[in-house]
Design a protein around this motif. Sequence first.
Motif, PDB file in Angstrom:
ATOM      1  N   GLY A  81     -11.845  -1.166  -4.966  1.00  0.00           N
ATOM      2  CA  GLY A  81     -11.426  -0.561  -6.230  1.00  0.00           C
ATOM      3  C   GLY A  81      -9.959  -0.181  -6.226  1.00  0.00           C
ATOM      4  O   GLY A  81      -9.273  -0.269  -7.251  1.00  0.00           O
ATOM      5  N   GLY A  82      -9.452   0.229  -5.076  1.00  0.00           N
ATOM      6  CA  GLY A  82      -8.036   0.552  -4.966  1.00  0.00           C
ATOM      7  C   GLY A  82      -7.161  -0.680  -5.120  1.00  0.00           C
ATOM      8  O   GLY A  82      -6.087  -0.619  -5.725  1.00  0.00           O
ATOM      9  N   MET A  83      -7.614  -1.804  -4.560  1.00  0.00           N
ATOM     10  CA  MET A  83      -6.850  -3.045  -4.708  1.00  0.00           C
ATOM     11  C   MET A  83      -6.846  -3.522  -6.153  1.00  0.00           C
ATOM     12  O   MET A  83      -5.885  -4.120  -6.613  1.00  0.00           O
ATOM     13  CB  MET A  83      -7.424  -4.139  -3.801  1.00  0.00           C
ATOM     14  N   LEU A  84      -7.937  -3.241  -6.865  1.00  0.00           N
ATOM     15  CA  LEU A  84      -8.020  -3.640  -8.272  1.00  0.00           C
ATOM     16  C   LEU A  84      -7.364  -2.619  -9.203  1.00  0.00           C
ATOM     17  O   LEU A  84      -7.255  -2.859 -10.403  1.00  0.00           O
ATOM     18  CB  LEU A  84      -9.490  -3.827  -8.670  1.00  0.00           C
ATOM     19  N   GLY A  85      -6.969  -1.468  -8.661  1.00  0.00           N
ATOM     20  CA  GLY A  85      -6.316  -0.439  -9.460  1.00  0.00           C
ATOM     21  C   GLY A  85      -7.279   0.491 -10.178  1.00  0.00           C
ATOM     22  O   GLY A  85      -6.877   1.249 -11.050  1.00  0.00           O
ATOM     23  N   LYS A  86      -8.543   0.462  -9.818  1.00  0.00           N
ATOM     24  CA  LYS A  86      -9.550   1.309 -10.471  1.00  0.00           C
ATOM     25  C   LYS A  86      -9.732   2.651  -9.772  1.00  0.00           C
ATOM     26  O   LYS A  86     -10.262   3.583 -10.357  1.00  0.00           O
ATOM     27  CB  LYS A  86     -10.889   0.578 -10.527  1.00  0.00           C
ATOM     28  N   VAL A  87      -9.333   2.746  -8.509  1.00  0.00           N
ATOM     29  CA  VAL A  87      -9.511   3.952  -7.710  1.00  0.00           C
ATOM     30  C   VAL A  87      -8.142   4.412  -7.221  1.00  0.00           C
ATOM     31  O   VAL A  87      -7.311   3.585  -6.827  1.00  0.00           O
ATOM     32  CB  VAL A  87     -10.456   3.678  -6.506  1.00  0.00           C
ATOM     33  N   SER A  88      -7.916   5.723  -7.246  1.00  0.00           N
ATOM     34  CA  SER A  88      -6.624   6.248  -6.812  1.00  0.00           C
ATOM     35  C   SER A  88      -6.454   6.085  -5.303  1.00  0.00           C
ATOM     36  O   SER A  88      -7.426   5.977  -4.548  1.00  0.00           O
ATOM     37  CB  SER A  88      -6.495   7.719  -7.186  1.00  0.00           C
ATOM     38  N   THR A  89      -5.209   6.099  -4.880  1.00  0.00           N
ATOM     39  CA  THR A  89      -4.897   5.946  -3.457  1.00  0.00           C
ATOM     40  C   THR A  89      -5.492   7.079  -2.640  1.00  0.00           C
ATOM     41  O   THR A  89      -5.985   6.871  -1.532  1.00  0.00           O
ATOM     42  CB  THR A  89      -3.368   5.908  -3.261  1.00  0.00           C
ATOM     43  N   ARG A  90      -5.449   8.277  -3.187  1.00  0.00           N
ATOM     44  CA  ARG A  90      -5.997   9.442  -2.475  1.00  0.00           C
ATOM     45  C   ARG A  90      -7.491   9.277  -2.210  1.00  0.00           C
ATOM     46  O   ARG A  90      -7.973   9.586  -1.120  1.00  0.00           O
ATOM     47  CB  ARG A  90      -5.726  10.717  -3.255  1.00  0.00           C
ATOM     48  N   GLU A  91      -8.225   8.797  -3.208  1.00  0.00           N
ATOM     49  CA  GLU A  91      -9.663   8.593  -3.024  1.00  0.00           C
ATOM     50  C   GLU A  91      -9.935   7.521  -1.970  1.00  0.00           C
ATOM     51  O   GLU A  91     -10.887   7.641  -1.191  1.00  0.00           O
ATOM     52  CB  GLU A  91     -10.317   8.222  -4.350  1.00  0.00           C
ATOM     53  N   VAL A  92      -9.105   6.479  -1.958  1.00  0.00           N
ATOM     54  CA  VAL A  92      -9.268   5.420  -0.963  1.00  0.00           C
ATOM     55  C   VAL A  92      -9.032   5.976   0.438  1.00  0.00           C
ATOM     56  O   VAL A  92      -9.830   5.744   1.358  1.00  0.00           O
ATOM     57  CB  VAL A  92      -8.306   4.240  -1.248  1.00  0.00           C
ATOM     58  N   VAL A  93      -7.955   6.749   0.593  1.00  0.00           N
ATOM     59  CA  VAL A  93      -7.633   7.308   1.906  1.00  0.00           C
ATOM     60  C   VAL A  93      -8.717   8.293   2.344  1.00  0.00           C
ATOM     61  O   VAL A  93      -9.155   8.273   3.506  1.00  0.00           O
ATOM     62  CB  VAL A  93      -6.240   7.989   1.878  1.00  0.00           C
ATOM     63  N   ASP A  94      -9.171   9.153   1.448  1.00  0.00           N
ATOM     64  CA  ASP A  94     -10.226  10.123   1.791  1.00  0.00           C
ATOM     65  C   ASP A  94     -11.509   9.422   2.222  1.00  0.00           C
ATOM     66  O   ASP A  94     -12.142   9.804   3.217  1.00  0.00           O
ATOM     67  CB  ASP A  94     -10.516  11.054   0.618  1.00  0.00           C
ATOM     68  N   SER A  95     -11.908   8.395   1.483  1.00  0.00           N
ATOM     69  CA  SER A  95     -13.146   7.694   1.838  1.00  0.00           C
ATOM     70  C   SER A  95     -12.984   6.921   3.148  1.00  0.00           C
ATOM     71  O   SER A  95     -13.929   6.845   3.944  1.00  0.00           O
ATOM     72  CB  SER A  95     -13.592   6.773   0.710  1.00  0.00           C
ATOM     73  N   MET A  96     -11.803   6.369   3.390  1.00  0.00           N
ATOM     74  CA  MET A  96     -11.576   5.655   4.657  1.00  0.00           C
ATOM     75  C   MET A  96     -11.594   6.625   5.840  1.00  0.00           C
ATOM     76  O   MET A  96     -12.130   6.301   6.898  1.00  0.00           O
ATOM     77  CB  MET A  96     -10.239   4.893   4.613  1.00  0.00           C
ATOM     78  N   MET A  97     -11.005   7.795   5.662  1.00  0.00           N
ATOM     79  CA  MET A  97     -11.021   8.791   6.743  1.00  0.00           C
ATOM     80  C   MET A  97     -12.442   9.275   7.009  1.00  0.00           C
ATOM     81  O   MET A  97     -12.843   9.480   8.157  1.00  0.00           O
ATOM     82  CB  MET A  97     -10.100   9.954   6.396  1.00  0.00           C
TER      83      MET A  97
END
Length: 125
Positions: A81-97
């Motif tokens: 979703g982050g690559m598609l621009g649907k999810v914010s960078t912060r949400e991507v980083v939080d979920s990855m962590m």
Amino acid sequence: MIDSIGKMSSLTKSSSMSGIGGESSSTSSISGGMSDLGMQGVTQAGTTPGTATGVSFGEVIGGMMTDAVKNLRTAESNSVGGMLGKVSTREVVDSMMSAERSLQTAITLRDKIVSAYLDITKMQI
């Protein structure tokens, strides 16, 4: 994963488990003035704490692994979703962590279980 550990600690604080380290209302009526030390680890009708909650070790581990898989899938979907621009960078980083913590916990747990198994197999009968 951390939420599973929180759920596990909430199980130990339930009313049926209050006999650990002290007397609960059900055990105090049975004990008739026995000291706290004498009732440690005993709950209603002489059952052990594990049987009083009805939660087995396998169920706890299974729940933790289910949560780990859920965290990994969430991280994967958020990264797409982050690559598609649907999810914010912060949400991507939080979920990855969160996924990384879950994976590290699963690896550590696996290592401890294997180590314990090897220790048991090395014991003399």
